[in-house]
Design an enzyme around this catalytic site. Structure first.
Site, PDB file in Angstrom:
ATOM      1  N   PHE A 289      -1.598   2.809  -7.596  1.00  0.00           N
ATOM      2  CA  PHE A 289      -0.774   1.879  -7.225  1.00  0.00           C
ATOM      3  C   PHE A 289      -0.694   1.763  -5.774  1.00  0.00           C
ATOM      4  O   PHE A 289      -0.516   2.666  -4.747  1.00  0.00           O
ATOM      5  CB  PHE A 289       0.748   2.792  -7.584  1.00  0.00           C
ATOM      6  CG  PHE A 289       1.943   2.093  -7.055  1.00  0.00           C
ATOM      7  CD1 PHE A 289       2.865   1.364  -7.768  1.00  0.00           C
ATOM      8  CD2 PHE A 289       2.313   2.011  -5.526  1.00  0.00           C
ATOM      9  CE1 PHE A 289       3.942   0.618  -7.320  1.00  0.00           C
ATOM     10  CE2 PHE A 289       3.503   1.209  -5.117  1.00  0.00           C
ATOM     11  CZ  PHE A 289       4.288   0.655  -6.161  1.00  0.00           C
ATOM     12  N   GLU A 290      -0.588   0.569  -5.187  1.00  0.00           N
ATOM     13  CA  GLU A 290      -0.672   0.141  -3.740  1.00  0.00           C
ATOM     14  C   GLU A 290      -0.117  -1.154  -3.659  1.00  0.00           C
ATOM     15  O   GLU A 290      -0.451  -2.079  -4.347  1.00  0.00           O
ATOM     16  CB  GLU A 290      -1.852   0.369  -3.081  1.00  0.00           C
ATOM     17  CG  GLU A 290      -3.179  -0.199  -3.512  1.00  0.00           C
ATOM     18  CD  GLU A 290      -4.425   0.118  -2.704  1.00  0.00           C
ATOM     19  OE1 GLU A 290      -4.232   0.972  -1.849  1.00  0.00           O
ATOM     20  OE2 GLU A 290      -5.370  -0.784  -2.779  1.00  0.00           O
ATOM     21  N   ILE A 291       0.737  -1.601  -2.802  1.00  0.00           N
ATOM     22  CA  ILE A 291       1.132  -3.018  -2.405  1.00  0.00           C
ATOM     23  C   ILE A 291       0.941  -2.967  -1.033  1.00  0.00           C
ATOM     24  O   ILE A 291       1.321  -2.355  -0.196  1.00  0.00           O
ATOM     25  CB  ILE A 291       2.707  -3.082  -2.874  1.00  0.00           C
ATOM     26  CG1 ILE A 291       3.007  -2.769  -4.044  1.00  0.00           C
ATOM     27  CG2 ILE A 291       3.082  -4.483  -2.366  1.00  0.00           C
ATOM     28  CD1 ILE A 291       4.588  -2.770  -4.355  1.00  0.00           C
TER      29      ILE A 291
END
Length: 390
Positions: A289-291
């Site tokens: 998960f990364e934005i």
């Protein structure tokens, strides 16, 4: 000398023995009770186990009560960022890919209509494209990764690389013998943002097959990050396996010593090192998960940083992951305030879950996860290291 107990003391002792005995029996026979009364669970409730939450302001939510109605992307009235939701997947991942996409569409994207981008080192099958398109309301594109961005480079000493893989297999290190896993880590570290399908975008939200989103996301994380000068957003932070990156930190220090101009003044060194940078404490943001802002990866500092790491061969001679590579880079070359912890986004990648703990966030997001089982302050989590620099 015989110690004589008074009658009240005998009763007190008897009660203590009964309580301890019942606790032991329940701990062994009822797993939920054992978890709830474990020292780890109790410790997580203490004041020092509360997250440093920089909450997303109310004005970023799609409606005051979080009851926004779904809208087709062509009719959305609110502004959108220049962003895409990105998944790296194989044709064999189709069932798990559908699950992840369906979950994020229901919890977030049916309200905001961001385009999806799927990448694969091989051509996507008609089945994959048909089934994924069927659960996405808006735009979706499928692309193949260029060969030179995926496979092990010719300049890598294969004999040395093979010896490293064999040693990791002997040591029972996960993915220790896998070349394809190393290809993926190198691609995610230094190439995905160069793909022609991603060149037009600034932001991405990385999603993997078979992940869970436990809460409604009624705000736009891309716009929030853009408005607040954020570069990188995460939900889970943990320790890396040292055996997979034994020389990574020394290689990082070589680059920093040669290029001190790239190190941000108010960086996050205190998160990833306990001794001012002499050694690496193995903390990283879990990058499934990364934005993040791809302009950072495309910038001069990270480009030279990745090239330095890549030339060392550590992605293949060892098993360097994109998670520590991304985490170290953003922690060194950006201000610590440009990294954001999204407490509001309930997220699970087996076996770890982040469940919102900030005031009101769990109820507002209609979260299905159990906050008491959140990984945030587990013994393997690095959330306390993150807290100490804020």
């Amino acid at each position: 000398m015989v110690l004589k107990l008074t009658t009240p003391a005998r009763y007190v002792l008897l009660v203590i023995v009964i309580v301890v005995g019942l606790h032991s029996i329940l701990s062994f026979t009822h797993e939920d009770y054992g978890r709830a009364t474990s020292l780890k669970s109790i410790a997580s409730q203490l004041s020092w186990g509360s997250p440093s939450v920089d909450a997303v302001p109310a004005e970023y939510y799609s409606s005051p009560d979080g009851q926004a109605q779904p809208a087709h992307p062509d009719t959305l009235l609110s502004p959108r960022a220049n962003a895409t939701i990105l998944m790296l997947a194989r044709n064999s991942d189709v069932n798990d890919a559908v699950k992840s996409v369906r979950r994020l569409e229901d919890r977030f994207n049916r309200k905001f209509g961001y385009p999806w981008t799927f990448l694969n080192e091989e051509p996507f099958s008609d089945e994959f494209k048909t089934r994924l398109s069927n659960v996405i309301n808006g735009e979706v594109t499928f692309g193949q990764i260029p060969r030179e961005h995926w496979y092990q480079p010719d300049w890598v000493d294969e004999e040395r690389a093979r010896a490293g893989r064999e040693k990791m297999v002997q040591d029972n290190i996960i993915y220790g013998g896998s070349v394809s896993y190393r290809n993926m880590c190198r691609f995610n570290s230094g190439f995905f943002y160069r793909h022609p399908l991603l060149e037009k975008y600034k932001w991405y939200w990385r999603v993997e097959p078979d992940v869970h989103f436990h809460c409604d996301v009624d705000f736009d994380p891309f716009l929030y990050m853009e408005d607040h000068n954020k570069t990188y957003g995460f939900t889970i932070t943990m320790y890396e396996f040292h055996a997979t990156i034994p020389t990574l930190w020394d290689t990082v220090k070589e680059f920093v010593n040669e290029n001190p101009q790239y190190v941000a003044r108010d960086n996050a060194m205190g998160y990833m090192s306990d001794d001012g940078g002499h050694s690496y404490n193995l903390c990283h943001f879990w990058s499934n998960f990364e934005i993040a802002n791809m302009d950072f990866w495309r910038g001069e500092a990270y480009t030279k940083f990745f090239e330095h790491l890549d030339r060392s061969g550590g992605f293949y001679y060892e098993r360097w992951g994109d998670a520590p590579v991304h985490s170290i880079a953003v922690s060194l070359f950006q201000s610590k305030d440009q990294i954001h912890f999204f407490d509001e986004i309930g997220y699970e990648h087996n076996p770890y879950t982040h469940c919102p703990r900030g005031e009101g966030a769990w109820a507002r997001g209609k979260c299905a996860c159990d906050p008491q089982r959140s990984f945030d302050y587990d013994g393997y989590s690095c959330m306390r290291q993150w807290d100490r620099i804020h």
